[in-house]
Design a protein around this motif. Structure first.
Motif, PDB file in Angstrom:
ATOM      1  N   UNK A   1      53.662  25.774 -58.180  1.00  0.00           N
ATOM      2  CA  UNK A   1      53.247  26.750 -57.173  1.00  0.00           C
ATOM      3  C   UNK A   1      52.228  26.082 -56.256  1.00  0.00           C
ATOM      4  N   UNK A   2      52.348  26.350 -54.964  1.00  0.00           N
ATOM      5  CA  UNK A   2      51.423  25.821 -53.975  1.00  0.00           C
ATOM      6  C   UNK A   2      50.915  26.976 -53.117  1.00  0.00           C
ATOM      7  N   UNK A   3      49.600  27.035 -52.894  1.00  0.00           N
ATOM      8  CA  UNK A   3      48.970  27.989 -51.984  1.00  0.00           C
ATOM      9  C   UNK A   3      48.260  27.170 -50.910  1.00  0.00           C
ATOM     10  N   UNK A   4      48.758  27.238 -49.683  1.00  0.00           N
ATOM     11  CA  UNK A   4      48.183  26.427 -48.619  1.00  0.00           C
ATOM     12  C   UNK A   4      47.401  27.275 -47.635  1.00  0.00           C
ATOM     13  N   UNK A   5      46.221  26.767 -47.277  1.00  0.00           N
ATOM     14  CA  UNK A   5      45.405  27.459 -46.292  1.00  0.00           C
ATOM     15  C   UNK A   5      45.186  26.628 -45.026  1.00  0.00           C
ATOM     16  N   UNK A   6      45.674  25.376 -44.991  1.00  0.00           N
ATOM     17  CA  UNK A   6      45.526  24.537 -43.806  1.00  0.00           C
ATOM     18  C   UNK A   6      46.754  23.650 -43.613  1.00  0.00           C
ATOM     19  N   UNK A   7      46.959  23.255 -42.353  1.00  0.00           N
ATOM     20  CA  UNK A   7      47.999  22.269 -42.027  1.00  0.00           C
ATOM     21  C   UNK A   7      47.484  21.388 -40.906  1.00  0.00           C
ATOM     22  N   UNK A   8      47.557  20.082 -41.105  1.00  0.00           N
ATOM     23  CA  UNK A   8      47.160  19.113 -40.090  1.00  0.00           C
ATOM     24  C   UNK A   8      48.426  18.609 -39.399  1.00  0.00           C
ATOM     25  N   UNK A   9      48.647  18.985 -38.149  1.00  0.00           N
ATOM     26  CA  UNK A   9      49.881  18.572 -37.470  1.00  0.00           C
ATOM     27  C   UNK A   9      49.951  17.068 -37.187  1.00  0.00           C
ATOM     28  N   UNK A  10      48.805  16.393 -37.141  1.00  0.00           N
ATOM     29  CA  UNK A  10      48.802  14.946 -36.892  1.00  0.00           C
ATOM     30  C   UNK A  10      49.334  14.176 -38.096  1.00  0.00           C
ATOM     31  N   UNK A  11      48.942  14.586 -39.300  1.00  0.00           N
ATOM     32  CA  UNK A  11      49.388  13.897 -40.514  1.00  0.00           C
ATOM     33  C   UNK A  11      50.574  14.597 -41.166  1.00  0.00           C
ATOM     34  N   UNK A  12      50.896  15.798 -40.682  1.00  0.00           N
ATOM     35  CA  UNK A  12      51.951  16.638 -41.255  1.00  0.00           C
ATOM     36  C   UNK A  12      51.697  16.928 -42.728  1.00  0.00           C
ATOM     37  N   UNK A  13      50.419  17.201 -43.049  1.00  0.00           N
ATOM     38  CA  UNK A  13      50.038  17.496 -44.429  1.00  0.00           C
ATOM     39  C   UNK A  13      49.412  18.879 -44.530  1.00  0.00           C
ATOM     40  N   UNK A  14      49.795  19.571 -45.596  1.00  0.00           N
ATOM     41  CA  UNK A  14      49.167  20.829 -45.963  1.00  0.00           C
ATOM     42  C   UNK A  14      47.934  20.520 -46.803  1.00  0.00           C
TER      43      UNK A  14
ATOM     44  N   UNK B   1      52.216  16.324 -48.351  1.00  0.00           N
ATOM     45  CA  UNK B   1      53.017  15.989 -47.183  1.00  0.00           C
ATOM     46  C   UNK B   1      54.154  17.006 -47.041  1.00  0.00           C
ATOM     47  N   UNK B   2      54.273  17.604 -45.852  1.00  0.00           N
ATOM     48  CA  UNK B   2      55.286  18.642 -45.650  1.00  0.00           C
ATOM     49  C   UNK B   2      56.698  18.107 -45.891  1.00  0.00           C
ATOM     50  N   UNK B   3      56.998  16.904 -45.435  1.00  0.00           N
ATOM     51  CA  UNK B   3      58.348  16.366 -45.612  1.00  0.00           C
ATOM     52  C   UNK B   3      58.659  16.086 -47.075  1.00  0.00           C
ATOM     53  N   UNK B   4      57.653  15.661 -47.842  1.00  0.00           N
ATOM     54  CA  UNK B   4      57.865  15.470 -49.278  1.00  0.00           C
ATOM     55  C   UNK B   4      58.124  16.803 -49.963  1.00  0.00           C
ATOM     56  N   UNK B   5      57.363  17.831 -49.570  1.00  0.00           N
ATOM     57  CA  UNK B   5      57.566  19.163 -50.144  1.00  0.00           C
ATOM     58  C   UNK B   5      58.972  19.673 -49.838  1.00  0.00           C
ATOM     59  N   UNK B   6      59.420  19.465 -48.608  1.00  0.00           N
ATOM     60  CA  UNK B   6      60.769  19.888 -48.223  1.00  0.00           C
ATOM     61  C   UNK B   6      61.845  19.130 -48.991  1.00  0.00           C
TER      62      UNK B   6
END
Length: 108
Positions: free
Chosen positions: A36-49, A65-70
């Motif tokens: 389970x992941x609860x995210x409160x931030x996203x950095x569009x430069x690094x594409x990391x939650x 990393x968003x792409x790794x999560x996907x």
């Protein structure tokens, strides 16, 4: 297929990243298998939650990393990570950190 994030969620996650407030409420919850992941931030430069992550062995704060999560495929059927479409909260991330310490994981 549903979008990984809604436009509103993405805007709020980026706004939280840019804000000086560190104890913002989680915007999105993802789950898959025992994780389970609860995210409160996203950095569009690094594409990391950024948020609270529990891979089934206790929760900790960290970057994902968003792409790794996907790209995660959960055995035995290779299902992907899913977004909880009904997750909403106004409680800050610190509430979920404290609760995860007490409960031994994320049960939101």
């Amino acid at each position: 297929m549903q979008k990984f994030l809604t436009d509103a969620q993405l805007r709020q996650l980026v706004a939280n990243h840019n804000a000086e407030e560190e104890d913002t409420a989680p915007v999105v919850k993802f789950f898959g298998g025992a994780a389970t992941w609860l995210f409160n931030e996203y950095n569009p430069e690094t594409e990391c939650f950024y948020g609270l992550c529990d891979l089934g062995h206790g929760a900790e704060l960290g970057y994902v990393d968003m792409n790794e999560l996907k790209g995660i495929k959960i055995p035995p059927f290779g299902l992907g990570v899913e977004r909880d479409y009904y997750f909403e909260t106004t409680k800050p991330i610190s509430h979920f950190i404290d609760k995860a310490k007490q409960d031994g994981g994320i049960y939101a």
